[in-house]
Design an enzyme around this catalytic site. Structure first.
Site, short mmCIF file in Angstrom:
data_model
loop_
_atom_site.label_atom_id
_atom_site.label_comp_id
_atom_site.label_asym_id
_atom_site.label_seq_id
_atom_site.Cartn_x
_atom_site.Cartn_y
_atom_site.Cartn_z
N ASP A 303 0.72 -1.21 -0.43
CA ASP A 303 -0.28 -0.06 0.10
C ASP A 303 0.74 1.37 -0.18
O ASP A 303 2.00 1.20 0.30
CB ASP A 303 -1.35 -0.09 1.48
CG ASP A 303 -2.14 0.49 1.12
OD1 ASP A 303 -2.22 1.25 -0.03
OD2 ASP A 303 -3.27 -0.08 1.35
N ASP A 416 -5.72 2.83 -7.00
CA ASP A 416 -6.89 3.70 -6.03
C ASP A 416 -7.13 4.10 -6.41
O ASP A 416 -6.27 5.20 -7.49
CB ASP A 416 -5.81 2.68 -5.41
CG ASP A 416 -6.90 2.81 -3.42
OD1 ASP A 416 -8.22 2.51 -4.13
OD2 ASP A 416 -6.94 2.80 -2.66
N GLU A 419 -11.90 6.69 -9.01
CA GLU A 419 -13.47 6.86 -9.31
C GLU A 419 -13.51 7.93 -10.56
O GLU A 419 -13.77 7.93 -11.07
CB GLU A 419 -14.14 7.19 -8.49
CG GLU A 419 -14.35 5.95 -7.64
CD GLU A 419 -13.43 5.90 -6.51
OE1 GLU A 419 -13.41 4.66 -6.19
OE2 GLU A 419 -12.49 7.05 -6.80
N ASP A 484 -14.33 -0.01 0.29
CA ASP A 484 -14.24 0.30 1.40
C ASP A 484 -14.74 -0.22 2.38
O ASP A 484 -15.89 0.42 3.03
CB ASP A 484 -13.59 1.42 2.29
CG ASP A 484 -12.49 2.13 1.45
OD1 ASP A 484 -11.69 1.29 1.00
OD2 ASP A 484 -11.92 2.95 0.85
N HIS A 543 -7.65 -8.33 3.66
CA HIS A 543 -7.08 -7.12 3.19
C HIS A 543 -7.56 -6.01 4.09
O HIS A 543 -9.04 -6.03 4.12
CB HIS A 543 -7.08 -6.26 1.81
CG HIS A 543 -6.74 -4.61 1.61
ND1 HIS A 543 -5.11 -4.69 1.80
CD2 HIS A 543 -7.24 -3.56 2.02
CE1 HIS A 543 -4.71 -2.91 1.64
NE2 HIS A 543 -5.95 -2.77 1.64
#
Length: 810
Positions: A303, A416, A419, A484, A543
């Site tokens: 990450d 990530d 959007e 999430d 995760h």
């Protein structure tokens, strides 16, 4: 009199009776080179077949130019044989499958498939003063929107719209089309990170609104039997797709928008992932702990700490933070020596405090403001710009970063916040405004990463984990996850619906953060039940936020034991799962399938997700509630079903309460199925496809059965197309008192056929057989009286067919 014709006319009349568009007047029509054009008072319609089951309809208002560029469609229009008829005030233009009927007065467009009515336009495209799009944006500036309305039948169930948690039948909802993350959602989420302008109906058709800008999809929220697509701008084009089965519809749609490329084999293994690993030392130690505990693992995901010490301030560095990761090449090499792949998170944001800000700003690779400067604005991670992947400079710059990371051994990328997470409407891209490209930014970013991965390693299959995309993103290898999700039972309960829905919409690899992401809930039962569900979802990837460990090696001994059991089961399923990937690559078939795919005429299944199919032959009932001692399981009427643990046989067409077990969830196998199981392994690199178990679930009512299983080297891009593959076929047939099983192989031109050592286990053999022959030679098998199974070792040269003949008792 033709009563069927009368029925069709009556149904069309009932669908269309309130649908007349008095403002649109028919003028003329023509046909040229397969393009059928209807001119009206305010514009023209163009109808074109891509295939007999796919028709595209476009409306071009007077004064507008036709925009032929689709973000999703990759199929080229075929030369489809069509028919034409003009009788009275009705024009019919059709193929061997879909037909469009145009009523000239009052103007009306309706569609049918094989003579069965599908859907009709109510008003066609028109402009309207927009309703406040409060769920979409707070700053909608358009004075009007464009809409198209369709008539619905009273009872049809509706699906689609991308990833949502609403219940399987989404009719009655007004769905924003604006990709936006929903942190910590549980059982309901009206808007998530991956929306799509797609509607599927229980009447077996799909409509794909082939347009990128933001808007709404209204699935009869006013309960007046109306389907509405609303957008701020763009193409006025949609495709109607039909088929004889749900499988046909998904196949035709993925013909249109592209099939998912095959993933590397290691993608079906276990991932070590959390938010996040802070250093090179921690990364290596985590993998070493997996190895010490003998828990299989294939990849580790880094990450955002790989490029910075803190969560905020460093996004956009896009390079290893040397204080924490002093020698990334050595780290990746060390991981590779342990057969562990390295995957890095990346984001499309470049903070003004990042090491690359000056470079990105000077190179003009960022989206612009109204005066042509790099657009900057604030969000959670800091003051930022956004890479303009639509400009040539931005696209090339971002690609080169991925290619550079690939050159040091990175084999997968995680995209990530795509959007994009914050994307003000005033931001301008080379291709248009933020609102025009927002919903396809993740889609085109996936395309960029896919192309960069292949440019760096042309012979290796890319792996691209993405949070956002659009219709057709499967064509660029996207592996999305459901955002999430809350680390709670409510979060788990919404996951089967999301994955099943996305599979129906062509996105076969939707999966969840196993164990849940958001929150610090340390619940071992929830964790293990989520991982047990994960055995039968496309990607196995625990995760979470780092307050609670996502890796089984850092959980309690009991949780670790149960997680290890689930992970071992996942690895044993590898040859079965790998074939599901091949089916998806060839036909677009979802890996997870709702039960109405199996029983399409059963109305009780249209809103049902408690049980689903993993591939064709495995029935799964995930446990989604705490301390559940019994699980209600519906067994499809199309088969008998074997309990995978006990071999107890359940008749189809009934719901039964099944006792639960802490080590696994209720799982059943279809009678007549062949299930290949791999030998235990620690990574998929240890997988030996020349030595496996083959389980056959014999049942007297299944007189004949056949299954095919695909094999290749697990890594080569285009292996099937280049003939570097083998397909093993297993046929069973009951003849009198004999059970015959044939072994056949189709070997590609560039694949080296080898010997297979197969341990064949046949279930439900009531007595020890009289005789066993392999290729007419008598052999011995091992009969288990307790489990009623017969095991026969078989050595098979796959260049030759082989037959096993078993003489059974009456």
């Amino acid at each position: 009199m033709n009563h069927r014709f009368l029925y069709i006319i009556l149904v069309f009349f009932s669908i269309s009776i309130c649908a007349q568009n008095t403002r649109r007047i028919y003028k003329s029509h023509s046909e040229e080179n397969g393009l059928f054009t209807v001119v009206t008072s305010d514009g023209k319609y163009m109808f074109q077949f891509y295939a007999p089951e796919i028709i595209e309809t476009s409306f071009i208002p007077n004064g507008d130019n036709y925009n032929s560029k689709s973000h999703a469609v990759v199929m080229t229009s075929e030369t489809v044989e069509t028919t034409y008829k003009y009788t009275g005030n009705t024009i019919t233009f059709g193929s061997a499958g879909i037909s469009v009927m145009i009523t000239t007065e009052p103007f009306q467009i309706s569609y049918s498939y094989n003579g069965k009515p599908l859907i009709s336009e109510r008003l066609g495209y028109y402009k309207s003063k927009h309703q406040p799009m409060d769920l979409v944006k707070d700053n909608i500036i358009a004075d009007e929107t464009e809409k198209i309305e369709f008539n619905l039948t009273k009872d049809e169930a509706l699906y689609g719209g991308g990833a949502r948690a609403l219940g399987m039948n989404r009719r009655g909802n007004r769905l924003p089309l604006f990709n936006r993350a929903h942190y910590g959602y549980e059982t309901r989420s009206e808007l998530m990170n991956y929306t799509m302008p797609i509607v599927l109906s229980s009447n077996k058709y799909m409509i794909h609104f082939d347009n990128a800008p933001i808007g709404y999809l209204d699935l009869d929220s006013k309960k007046d039997n109306t389907l509405t697509y609303e957008t701020i701008s763009g193409r006025k084009t949609y495709q109607v797709i039909a088929g004889n089965s749900w499988y046909d519809i998904v196949e035709h749609y993925t013909d249109l928008t592209g099939k998912q490329p095959m993933l590397p084999r290691w993608a079906f293994g276990n991932f070590s992932s959390r938010f996040g690993y802070h250093s090179q030392k921690e990364t290596i130690e985590t993998i070493n702990t997996f190895k010490e505990d003998k828990i299989p693992v294939d990849a580790i995901i880094l990450d955002l700490y790989w490029f910075g010490k803190d969560i905020k301030g460093a996004m956009g560095n896009l390079g290893f933070y040397k204080d924490s990761f002093p020698n990334p090449k050595a780290m990746i090499k060390d991981l590779r020596s342990k057969n562990i792949e390295t995957i890095l998170i990346t984001e499309p944001f470049v903070l003004t405090t990042s090491e690359r800000w000056n470079e990105a700003d000077f190179a003009q690779v960022l989206a612009k403001d109204s005066v042509g400067n790099s657009a900057t604005y604030d969000f959670y991670f800091g003051n930022t710009g956004l890479i303009d992947i639509y400009s040539k400079k931005g696209n090339t710059w971002f690609k080169n970063i991925y290619k550079g990371l690939s050159s040091i051994g990175v084999t997968g990328f995680w995209g990530d916040l795509g959007e994009p997470e914050v994307h003000p409407g005033w931001v301008q891209h080379a291709k248009g405004s933020a609102d025009e490209v927002h919903n396809i930014y993740g889609h085109d970013w996936a395309k960029l990463v896919y192309e960069a991965s292949l440019e760096a390693n042309p012979d290796k299959r890319p792996f691209i984990l993405m949070r956002a995309g659009s219709s057709g993103s499967q064509h660029y290898g996207i592996v999305p996850w459901s955002g999430d999700v809350s680390r709670s039972w409510g979060g788990l309960q919404s996951q089967p619906e999301i994955a099943l829905q996305m599979g129906m919409q062509g996105i076969g690899y939707m999966h969840s953060d196993l164990g849940g992401f958001a929150g610090s809930n340390l619940d071992d039962e929830l964790y293990t039940r989520w991982l047990q569900y994960g055995v039968f979802q496309p990607i196995f990837r625990p995760h979470a936020q780092e307050d609670v460990p996502s890796e089984p090696v850092y959980r309690s001994e009991e949780a670790k034991r149960l997680a290890s059991f689930a992970i071992q089961m996942r690895y044993r399923m590898l040859p079965y799962n790998y074939n599901l990937m091949f089916e998806n690559y060839k036909k677009g078939t979802p890996l997870m399938r709702p039960l109405f795919f199996e029983e399409p005429d059963n109305p009780d299944l249209l809103d049902y997700t408690e049980t689903y199919l993993w591939g064709n032959d495995i029935l799964v009932a995930p446990i989604l509630e705490s301390e559940k001692t019994e699980q209600a399981v519906y067994f499809p009427a199309t088969s008998h079903w074997f309990n995978i643990e006990t071999d107890k046989i359940m008749a189809g067409g009934q719901t039964k309460l099944i006792k639960t077990h802490p080590a696994y969830i209720p799982t059943f196998v279809r009678a007549g199925a062949f299930i290949p199981l791999a030998k235990p392994m620690q990574t998929t690199a240890d997988y030996d496809d020349s030595n496996f178990q083959l389980q056959y679930y014999h049942h007297n009512e299944v007189r004949q059965s056949r299954r095919d299983f695909y094999f290749d080297d697990g890594i080569t891009e285009g292996a099937y197309a280049s003939g570097n593959y083998q397909i093993l076929t297993f046929d069973s047939e009951i003849k009198g008192q004999s059970l015959n099983i044939e072994f056949k192989a189709e070997t590609g031109n560039n694949f080296e056929a080898n010997f297979k050592a197969i341990e064949l286990t046949i279930h439900n053999i009531s007595k020890e057989p009289k005789r066993i022959n392999i290729c007419k030679k008598r052999v011995k098998g091992k009969y288990n009286e307790t489990y009623k199974t017969l095991t026969i070792p078989i050595n098979w040269n796959t260049q030759e067919d082989k037959e096993v003949r078993i003489e059974l008792h009456k």
